[in-house]
Design a protein around this motif. Structure first.
Motif, PDB file in Angstrom:
ATOM      1  N   GLN A  96       0.832  -1.205   0.000  1.00 54.18           N
ATOM      2  CA  GLN A  96       0.000   0.000   0.000  1.00 54.18           C
ATOM      3  C   GLN A  96       0.863   1.251   0.000  1.00 54.18           C
ATOM      4  O   GLN A  96       0.588   2.216  -0.717  1.00 54.18           O
ATOM      5  N   GLY A  97       1.906   1.215   0.820  1.00 57.73           N
ATOM      6  CA  GLY A  97       2.804   2.380   0.897  1.00 57.73           C
ATOM      7  C   GLY A  97       3.463   2.627  -0.448  1.00 57.73           C
ATOM      8  O   GLY A  97       3.544   3.774  -0.908  1.00 57.73           O
ATOM      9  N   TYR A 126       2.351   1.847  -3.386  1.00 59.30           N
ATOM     10  CA  TYR A 126       1.350   2.351  -4.304  1.00 59.30           C
ATOM     11  C   TYR A 126       1.138   3.848  -4.093  1.00 59.30           C
ATOM     12  O   TYR A 126       1.138   4.637  -5.037  1.00 59.30           O
ATOM     13  N   THR A 127       0.953   4.257  -2.818  1.00 60.65           N
ATOM     14  CA  THR A 127       0.698   5.663  -2.526  1.00 60.65           C
ATOM     15  C   THR A 127       1.930   6.518  -2.829  1.00 60.65           C
ATOM     16  O   THR A 127       1.835   7.553  -3.490  1.00 60.65           O
ATOM     17  N   GLN A 170       2.927   7.455  -6.380  1.00 63.34           N
ATOM     18  CA  GLN A 170       2.174   8.526  -7.032  1.00 63.34           C
ATOM     19  C   GLN A 170       2.910   9.856  -6.924  1.00 63.34           C
ATOM     20  O   GLN A 170       2.714  10.748  -7.732  1.00 63.34           O
TER      21      GLN A 170
END
Lengths: 302, 403
Positions: free
Chosen positions: A113-114, A116-117, A120
């Motif tokens: 998740q980290g 992915y974020t 960005q």
């Protein structure tokens, strides 16, 4: 049976009971009679309102007293070393596998998740910091506590509850053995020792879990990952995590033992049903309280 | 009489709408066994729990040596509490501890004995109660009767001054039941503790108690000696006592104590009307303390059972024998005078000595001796008087020894 500390009708009675003695003075008596009608009318609502305020307060007070008693009795001589070690084994040692498992997966999911974020914003390099900080400051203490509730908290409530309904606690009292010292104190001590250790283990395994997904799967250089972990975490973060884990240890053992210890005072179910109810409520209440306490501590620590 | 050790002064206790104790007054004296009888659900256990402080009265006081528990200071209260032991009705053993740890718990927590001494005491007590080879078992692996005995061992291991027994024999077989009773009586004599027993075993508990109290609808209906309660005319008490008694004693299979008294009265009527004399022979096993010590408490009931069977075999069909006490058998010989009774004793003792006739297997290494006393009933003499004559040394005819 332990004497009910505050009989149900005590407070309501103290506030609303009118004196049986009628005053002799006629004027006062008339006045009293005039006054009784509105009181009667609103008495029910007032009582309900009062009870809504008093009951939880009284309950909290009772739980606090229960904890304090249990806590201070840890230190009465002779210290029950073998019982405390047993509890450390039960709460701590036996939870290691489940803590490792959940810690690893939490870290892994944080890694993905980290990544992915952060990707960005093009700052994947900060993944180590994100994983480590969120684990040490937040996820570690909370998730470890919740896992221990599931494993040991429910067992505590059920075990003590069964001891209560099969009169074993009464038997202790008849032998002049302080049941709180005998049953509750070793559990509080065991939890106070185990919780921080389990939290630390959870954090470490989690960080390696983040490394698994972040570095091995998604290709961040291990050097950058661990470098960021090392540079971003300061001692204050670790301390904050430990403060949380101590508080959670207190909350979990107190709630679970309290529920078990006073199983017989429950009004909804008796016997086996009573034990099942108190176990359920111990788990639910302590999970909720953990999250509430977490918020309160975080807002104070930041 | 000395002032009571424990005194209930008009005690009330209500659970919801259910008034369990309704002004109970009861005195318990030091060094005596007091038995509380009464129908199920009349609050006998509640009464017991008040004594040890597990429950507190709504109204009224419970005095210990004339002092109320609530007026005592904390150290005094604790000191008092240490003198007590409580045996729970449902045993209340710690399920997660082994039998040995269960029994050792009160010693480990409350005394400073070294581990070796604790082990010695625990094994001692467990041996006396026939609890060998189950040290490492857990309570749930034991039968109901064994659990009772473990609970008993746990209650007695601290050698307390006051022991409260809540139905100690419910669910035990006749031999064990008698063993428990004989143990209570034996320890009571040896250590002089004050016993408070809640029991349904009538008339067996009468043999071991000095005082009986009957609880009915929250009050103490009667308080007095076992003899007094048997002679009382109150219909509720009489009905209760008779209803509880079996026609036959379940250990020996002999007619019960109550039947014996009835038979005595019948014979007395015949004596008064038709001048037909009759006599009594009282057989007492003498050395029970000795046997208890060597062979454990279940040896005496076993011996008594075998002995009773033999006595029954060797009497005439018109004679009847009854269990008269813990270790006593009474034989009623109708149409017999003192000399004939003496002859009967003589014959019995000869038969006893011929081991072929008496196949009683005494415990190895233990002799058991029976004394036979006889007495002829006189007109309008009371049963107690006749028994006393039979027990007096001039009339004890034989000390029969079987080894």
């Amino acid at each position: 049976m332990v004497k009910n500390w505050y009989p149900e009708a005590y407070w309501a009675g103290a506030i609303f009971k009118r004196s049986d003695k009628q005053p002799n003075n006629r004027r006062i008596r008339d006045k009293c009679e005039q006054m009784t009608t509105p009181i009667d009318f609103t008495q029910k609502q007032l009582q309900t309102l009062g009870r809504l305020a008093i009951d939880p307060t009284r309950h909290l007070g009772r739980i606090a007293l229960f904890f304090l008693q249990g806590f201070f009795l840890i230190f009465t001589l002779p210290v029950q070393v073998s019982k405390i070690v047993q509890q450390v084994y039960f709460i701590g040692m036996k939870s290691i596998s489940i803590i490792c498992l959940t810690g690893a997966f939490t870290g892994m999911v944080l890694g993905i998740q980290g990544y992915y974020t952060l990707s960005q914003f093009g700052s994947e390099g900060l993944l180590g910091a994100a994983v480590a900080l969120s684990l040490i400051r937040e996820m570690g203490p909370v998730l470890a506590a919740i896992m221990v509730i599931a494993r040991a908290g429910s067992a505590m409530a059920a075990e003590i509850g069964i001891m209560r309904i099969s009169e074993e606690i009464d038997a202790l009292e008849t032998m002049d053995i302080n049941s709180i010292r005998f049953l509750i104190s070793p559990r509080i001590a065991g939890a106070l020792i185990s919780f921080p250790l389990l939290t630390a283990l959870f954090d470490v395994v989690g960080i390696f879990g983040g490394y698994l997904t972040g570095s091995l799967l998604l290709g961040i250089s291990p050097g950058i990952y661990f470098g960021k972990v090392e540079s971003s975490v300061v001692m204050a973060d670790v301390n904050g995590g430990f403060v949380k884990s101590f508080v959670f240890a207190v909350v979990v053992t107190t709630i679970c033992c309290f529920r078990g210890y006073f199983t017989h005072l429950g009004t909804e179910g008796f016997g086996a049903k009573g034990v099942s109810l108190s176990t359920t409520s111990a788990v639910v209440t302590s999970c909720v309280l953990i999250l509430v306490a977490d918020y309160i501590i975080t807002s104070f620590l930041l | 009489m000395s002032p009571p050790l424990i005194q209930f002064d008009n005690v009330f206790k209500t659970f919801g709408a259910n008034a369990v104790l309704n002004g109970a007054d009861l005195s318990i004296y030091k060094g005596q066994v007091t038995t509380i009888i009464g129908k199920s659900g009349t609050g006998k256990s509640v009464l017991l729990k008040h004594i040890i402080g597990l429950m507190e009265p709504d109204k009224g006081r419970i005095l210990f040596n004339g002092k109320a528990l609530t007026d005592m200071k904390k150290p005094d209260r604790r000191a008092l509490k240490r003198k007590f032991s409580y045996m729970f009705q449902n045993t209340a053993l710690f399920d997660s501890m082994t039998v040995f740890d269960n029994v050792a718990l009160p010693l480990r927590e409350n005394t400073a004995y070294p581990e070796g001494e604790i082990q010695r005491r625990v094994r001692d007590k467990m041996h006396q109660l026939d609890l060998t080879g189950i040290d490492e078992k857990y309570p749930s692996q034991l039968s109901g009767g064994m659990k009772k005995r473990v609970a008993l061992a746990r209650a007695l291991v601290t050698e307390p001054e006051i022991v409260l027994f809540d139905e100690p024999t419910t669910g035990l077989d006749p031999i064990r039941k008698n063993a428990v009773h004989s143990m209570i009586a034996d320890y009571q004599q040896r250590f002089g503790f004050t016993g408070i027993v809640v029991s349904h075993e009538i008339p067996d508990v009468f043999f071991i108690s000095q005082r009986i109290a009957m609880l009915d609808s929250g009050r103490i209906l009667f308080e007095g000696t076992p003899e007094e309660i048997q002679n009382i005319t109150d219909p509720i008490i009489q009905q209760f006592i008779k209803g509880q008694q079996n026609v036959r004693d379940d250990l020996t299979g002999l007619p019960s104590h109550h039947q014996g008294i009835k038979r005595f009265k019948e014979e007395m009527t015949r004596l008064q009307r038709h001048q037909i004399t009759f006599s009594l022979v009282l057989l007492t096993i003498n050395n029970i303390e000795n046997i208890n010590e060597i062979a454990g408490h279940s040896a005496v009931p076993t011996l008594l059972k075998d002995f009773a069977a033999q006595v029954r075999k060797s009497i005439y069909i018109t004679d009847t024998c009854f269990r008269y006490g813990m270790n006593k058998i009474m034989v009623v010989l109708p149409d017999t005078n003192q000399t004939q009774a003496e002859k009967f004793c003589d014959k019995l003792s000869r038969k006893l000595k011929e081991s072929t006739v008496f196949d009683i297997q005494p415990v190895p290494g233990v002799c058991f001796s029976v004394s036979a006393g006889y007495a002829e009933a006189r007109k309008d003499s009371h049963l107690d008087d006749v028994i006393r004559t039979a027990e007096s040394s001039s009339n004890v005819f034989h000390e029969i020894k079987v080894c």
